[in-house]
Design an enzyme around this catalytic site. Structure first.
Site, PDB file in Angstrom:
ATOM      1  NE  ARG A  88      -3.588   0.048   0.083  1.00 52.48           N
ATOM      2  CZ  ARG A  88      -4.659  -0.171  -0.759  1.00 52.48           C
ATOM      3  NH1 ARG A  88      -4.867   0.975  -1.659  1.00 52.48           N
ATOM      4  NH2 ARG A  88      -4.987  -1.196  -1.023  1.00 52.48           N
ATOM      5  CG  HIS A 316      -6.144  -0.539   3.011  1.00 55.61           C
ATOM      6  ND1 HIS A 316      -5.423   0.472   3.178  1.00 55.61           N
ATOM      7  CD2 HIS A 316      -6.797  -0.616   2.189  1.00 55.61           C
ATOM      8  CE1 HIS A 316      -5.860   1.583   2.060  1.00 55.61           C
ATOM      9  NE2 HIS A 316      -7.006   0.801   1.309  1.00 55.61           N
ATOM     10  CB  CYS A 317      -0.825  -2.341   5.448  1.00 56.79           C
ATOM     11  SG  CYS A 317      -1.336  -1.125   6.920  1.00 56.79           S
ATOM     12  CB  ILE A 318      -0.137  -6.581   2.642  1.00 57.25           C
ATOM     13  CG1 ILE A 318      -1.690  -7.070   2.593  1.00 57.25           C
ATOM     14  CG2 ILE A 318       0.304  -6.767   4.115  1.00 57.25           C
ATOM     15  CD1 ILE A 318      -1.548  -9.008   2.834  1.00 57.25           C
TER      16      ILE A 318
END
Length: 324
Positions: A88, A316-318
């Site tokens: 992300r 969401h971060c990955i």
């Protein structure tokens, strides 16, 4: 004239990049559990072909072999070296015309300077044959969230942090968000979550769920972030054109007796499913139900993300979607 901005996350995706845990020295005993959680997330996003094409990004051949063995045929494996899986923040941001913007990256203000992270965005864009423009300032994708109309939300703690762009003023950063990503209206929130090593990324705090509709956590009992949520909701409600919906918070989540930045806001909106990270907290089911009410045409699925959280983030971060 249609504004050239990153489409809202609920707009159709052609594919999604998802980082696959690749470095045993970073993940140690959490490597295999994190890989299992990542593949489970990717499988729900793919939704047996009803979702989107999944591009699992592995940093080396060993990780690629493991990813292929675990994912089987539902994912395409992309081998590109990186420092860690937080795509992300390091992958390019794709706009509504299919072109991409790649930004500078300095390890979240110099905290984690890992080889491969500063240019993985350009390499992923080139691999997809995207027309990509390099923007000469530091910006991580998790620091912003847009609703597809030109409205974007961010936090002062991150974007105005002197460890990112010390020579740029708030006005200059706003101008760059407008020039490089097409945003016309910027909602500034204050701080992000306690103990968030990203210096308060907004995708752990506030997410657009429809044009002009911003989801913000509602504090649970003994919630270490209750003031953060209260201030964010007040700032959002004060901006014309924005309505606020509240989502239950996981509250105080401890790992090794330390408060960690666990958040249901780190959900991913896919073509067929919305995937919500769960932590074994009392509000897990309530958060899934609240998001299901906001996304009635998608299946909202909660998955445990304990091992991924040891690295500092969640689903969401990955991930980074490719509109299409």
């Amino acid at each position: 004239m249609t504004r050239l901005v990153p489409p809202a996350e609920w707009a159709p995706h052609a594919a999604v990049w998802i980082g696959f845990p690749s470095h045993p020295d970073l993940w140690v005993e959490d490597l295999e559990p994190a890989r299992t959680e990542v593949v489970a997330f990717a499988r729900v996003v793919h939704a047996e072909g009803r979702g989107e094409r999944v591009l699992l990004v592995a940093a080396d051949d060993e990780a690629a072999t493991a990813a292929q063995a675990m994912a089987g045929d539902f994912a395409e494996i992309v081998v590109e070296s990186f420092g860690d899986i937080w795509l992300r923040d390091t992958a390019p941001i794709v706009l509504s015309d299919g072109s991409a913007r790649d930004f500078g990256f300095n390890g979240w203000g110099g905290k984690y300077d890992l080889p491969g992270d500063s240019d993985i965005g350009m390499r992923l864009a080139t691999d997809r044959k995207l027309a990509v423009e390099r923007c000469d300032w530091i910006l991580e994708g998790g620091a912003i969230d847009g609703d597809g109309t030109g409205l974007v939300v961010t936090t002062e703690q991150c974007l105005l942090n002197p460890n990112r762009n010390p020579a740029l003023s708030k006005m200059q950063i706003e101008q760059r968000l407008c020039n490089d990503l097409g945003f016309a209206h910027i909602l500034w929130l204050g701080d992000g979550l306690m103990h968030d090593h990203t210096d308060g990324h907004v995708d752990n705090l506030a997410r657009f769920v429809a044009p002009g509709v911003l989801a913000i956590p509602e504090a649970a009992e003994n919630d270490p972030n209750w003031q953060v949520y209260q201030q964010a909701a007040a700032a959002a409600a004060a901006m014309p054109g924005i309505s606020v919906v509240r989502i239950p918070s996981p509250g105080r989540v401890l790992r090794d007796d330390e408060i960690v930045p666990a958040s249901y806001m780190n959900f991913y909106i896919g073509n067929a499913a919305v995937v919500v990270p769960l932590y074994g907290a009392p509000n897990d089911a309530a958060a899934v139900a609240a998001l299901q009410a906001l996304f009635p045409e998608r299946e909202v699925v909660g998955l445990r993300a304990d091992a991924i959280l040891t690295g500092g983030g969640s689903f969401h971060c990955i991930s980074q979607q490719i509109p299409g």
